[in-house]
Motif scaffolding. Structure first.
Motif, PDB file in Angstrom:
ATOM      1  N   MET A 297     110.002 129.867  41.601  1.00  0.00           N
ATOM      2  CA  MET A 297     110.621 130.084  40.304  1.00  0.00           C
ATOM      3  C   MET A 297     111.950 129.334  40.200  1.00  0.00           C
ATOM      4  N   ASN A 298     112.734 129.346  41.274  1.00  0.00           N
ATOM      5  CA  ASN A 298     113.988 128.588  41.265  1.00  0.00           C
ATOM      6  C   ASN A 298     113.721 127.104  41.065  1.00  0.00           C
ATOM      7  N   MET A 299     112.697 126.603  41.763  1.00  0.00           N
ATOM      8  CA  MET A 299     112.357 125.190  41.652  1.00  0.00           C
ATOM      9  C   MET A 299     111.886 124.871  40.243  1.00  0.00           C
ATOM     10  N   TYR A 300     111.098 125.764  39.669  1.00  0.00           N
ATOM     11  CA  TYR A 300     110.587 125.512  38.317  1.00  0.00           C
ATOM     12  C   TYR A 300     111.727 125.413  37.309  1.00  0.00           C
ATOM     13  N   TYR A 301     112.649 126.356  37.349  1.00  0.00           N
ATOM     14  CA  TYR A 301     113.715 126.349  36.351  1.00  0.00           C
ATOM     15  C   TYR A 301     114.689 125.186  36.563  1.00  0.00           C
ATOM     16  N   PHE A 302     114.793 124.710  37.787  1.00  0.00           N
ATOM     17  CA  PHE A 302     115.581 123.505  38.041  1.00  0.00           C
ATOM     18  C   PHE A 302     114.910 122.294  37.387  1.00  0.00           C
TER      19      PHE A 302
ATOM     20  N   VAL B 127     116.364 120.004  34.202  1.00  0.00           N
ATOM     21  CA  VAL B 127     116.510 118.545  34.281  1.00  0.00           C
ATOM     22  C   VAL B 127     115.676 117.875  33.194  1.00  0.00           C
ATOM     23  N   PHE B 128     114.476 118.367  32.965  1.00  0.00           N
ATOM     24  CA  PHE B 128     113.607 117.808  31.936  1.00  0.00           C
ATOM     25  C   PHE B 128     114.246 117.919  30.557  1.00  0.00           C
ATOM     26  N   LEU B 129     114.777 119.089  30.227  1.00  0.00           N
ATOM     27  CA  LEU B 129     115.396 119.287  28.916  1.00  0.00           C
ATOM     28  C   LEU B 129     116.642 118.418  28.757  1.00  0.00           C
ATOM     29  N   ALA B 130     117.425 118.302  29.830  1.00  0.00           N
ATOM     30  CA  ALA B 130     118.620 117.455  29.771  1.00  0.00           C
ATOM     31  C   ALA B 130     118.232 115.990  29.560  1.00  0.00           C
ATOM     32  N   ALA B 131     117.212 115.522  30.275  1.00  0.00           N
ATOM     33  CA  ALA B 131     116.761 114.135  30.132  1.00  0.00           C
ATOM     34  C   ALA B 131     116.176 113.890  28.746  1.00  0.00           C
ATOM     35  N   LEU B 132     115.440 114.872  28.223  1.00  0.00           N
ATOM     36  CA  LEU B 132     114.877 114.735  26.879  1.00  0.00           C
ATOM     37  C   LEU B 132     115.982 114.643  25.833  1.00  0.00           C
TER      38      LEU B 132
ATOM     39  N   ALA C 215     114.032 102.659  33.356  1.00  0.00           N
ATOM     40  CA  ALA C 215     113.788 102.718  34.797  1.00  0.00           C
ATOM     41  C   ALA C 215     114.536 103.887  35.436  1.00  0.00           C
ATOM     42  N   ALA C 216     115.782 104.121  35.018  1.00  0.00           N
ATOM     43  CA  ALA C 216     116.580 105.212  35.577  1.00  0.00           C
ATOM     44  C   ALA C 216     115.951 106.566  35.271  1.00  0.00           C
ATOM     45  N   LEU C 217     115.522 106.761  34.018  1.00  0.00           N
ATOM     46  CA  LEU C 217     114.894 108.029  33.644  1.00  0.00           C
ATOM     47  C   LEU C 217     113.541 108.198  34.323  1.00  0.00           C
ATOM     48  N   THR C 218     112.829 107.089  34.510  1.00  0.00           N
ATOM     49  CA  THR C 218     111.577 107.131  35.266  1.00  0.00           C
ATOM     50  C   THR C 218     111.851 107.518  36.712  1.00  0.00           C
ATOM     51  N   GLY C 219     112.951 106.982  37.262  1.00  0.00           N
ATOM     52  CA  GLY C 219     113.342 107.341  38.620  1.00  0.00           C
ATOM     53  C   GLY C 219     113.671 108.816  38.747  1.00  0.00           C
ATOM     54  N   LEU C 220     114.266 109.388  37.723  1.00  0.00           N
ATOM     55  CA  LEU C 220     114.557 110.819  37.729  1.00  0.00           C
ATOM     56  C   LEU C 220     113.260 111.620  37.822  1.00  0.00           C
ATOM     57  N   ALA C 221     112.254 111.192  37.069  1.00  0.00           N
ATOM     58  CA  ALA C 221     110.950 111.860  37.130  1.00  0.00           C
ATOM     59  C   ALA C 221     110.316 111.717  38.508  1.00  0.00           C
ATOM     60  N   GLY C 222     110.416 110.513  39.094  1.00  0.00           N
ATOM     61  CA  GLY C 222     109.841 110.293  40.415  1.00  0.00           C
ATOM     62  C   GLY C 222     110.535 111.100  41.498  1.00  0.00           C
TER      63      GLY C 222
END
Length: 336
Positions: free
Chosen positions: A174-179, A183-188, A232-239
């Motif tokens: 659960m901690n990992m999920y909310y992290f 990050v996903f919402l911030a990047a979006l 590329a940077a945002l893709t790197g964040l996903a990777g």
């Protein structure tokens, strides 16, 4: 529509001159509903599956920043996704860096790769640009195959999730999920700000008519390179997130098939739309997960879904919805 001769995306206009617009309270309500859905998702679905969807949704959104808003079709985005996964995994497991620092190392590595590949490819247009990105990405694939720190076909396994900020145990699902969700919402939000900024307007002007943008005095090459590096940077964040979630970085992450998957996700959801790639990623990942234990070949089923989408939904699922009677009535657009 996507023209392979120019590799640019040209929106299909329906001739409607005026549209109603969503009121700010309604927009806010829809955003809050979406966030509430993400918060509640791990209580109804397997958290690792939802995290995988979020990682690939971010990957598709980052790719869409380049294709949908700048009009550049890259066949080599797997280099940034998989490269960041390797950099993050190595930094966390071998160097012992904190998880958040390891992900930043992956983002930095992907940004440098993006700067190098973009600098070499951006001076070409159309299919030549796409082929150069594919060729350079394949060179990076073979580098990862031979480099000692990647461990070849075995990849980097058993990557520790560690502790966020030194005290939040990411080994807890659960901690990992909310992290990952945060990050996903911030990047979006970052992508939304880029798209709706003056910089984003210039990117769209380049997509629509590059010669006119040049005549207005814009340094088109610099804007394209900047968009390429941001993507590329945002893709790197996903990777990097994906490597931590699955505690693994492999050659699959840097293969050309991964570049093909993100193109499929973006086209399926709707290029040039903000939430289209998210929908496309969710559909493809869910389909792959559902068919993983069946006798049906996943790639064949995925290809059939893509053919149906191309034949029936030329603008993608979200693009067609925006262009429907309901979408026109409420003034939905690519930034909605």
């Amino acid at each position: 529509m996507l023209d392979m001769n120019t590799t640019t995306y040209t929106p299909v206009h329906d001739g409607t001159k005026e549209r109603a617009t969503l009121s700010p309270p309604l927009k806010l309500a829809l955003i809050l509903i979406g966030i509430a859905g993400l918060v509640a998702a791990p209580f109804f679905f397997y958290p690792v599956l939802v995290m995988k969807i979020l990682c690939f949704a971010l990957f598709a959104c980052a790719f869409n920043l380049l294709l949908g808003y700048t009009g550049l079709l890259s066949f080599g985005h797997a280099a940034f996704f998989g490269g960041s996964a390797y950099f993050t995994a190595h930094a966390v497991k071998v160097w012992g860096l904190p998880t958040e620092v390891g992900i930043l190392v992956g983002v930095l590595g992907a940004s440098i790769l993006g700067l190098i590949i973009g600098f070499l490819a951006i001076r070409r247009q159309g299919i030549y640009f796409s082929m150069i990105t594919l060729a350079l990405a394949q060179m990076f694939f073979f580098f990862c195959l031979q480099a000692p720190f990647t461990h070849g076909e075995d990849g980097i396994q058993s990557v520790p999730r560690g502790y966020l900020l030194g005290f939040i145990n990411l080994g807890n699902q659960m901690n990992m999920y909310y992290f990952v969700m945060a990050v996903f919402l911030a990047a979006l939000f970052i992508i939304w700000r880029i798209v709706n900024s003056p910089f984003g307007m210039i990117l769209r002007s380049i997509r629509e008519n590059e010669n006119r943008a040049i005549s207005l005095g814009y340094s088109v090459t610099r804007y394209k390179l900047a968009a390429f590096v941001m993507s590329a940077a945002l893709t790197g964040l996903a990777g990097g997130l994906k490597a931590i979630v699955f505690q693994l970085a492999t050659l699959t992450d840097v293969s050309w098939q991964m570049s093909g998957e993100v193109i499929l996700m973006t086209l399926l959801g709707g290029i040039g739309t903000l939430i289209g790639p998210i929908i496309g990623a969710g559909l493809i990942v869910t389909l792959q997960n559902a068919l993983a234990t069946s006798q049906f070949p996943v790639t064949v089923i995925t290809g059939i879904v893509f053919m149906v989408c191309v034949l029936l939904f030329r603008r993608g699922i979200i693009g067609e919805f925006y262009n429907s009677r309901i979408g026109r009535k409420f003034g939905l657009n690519t930034e909605s």
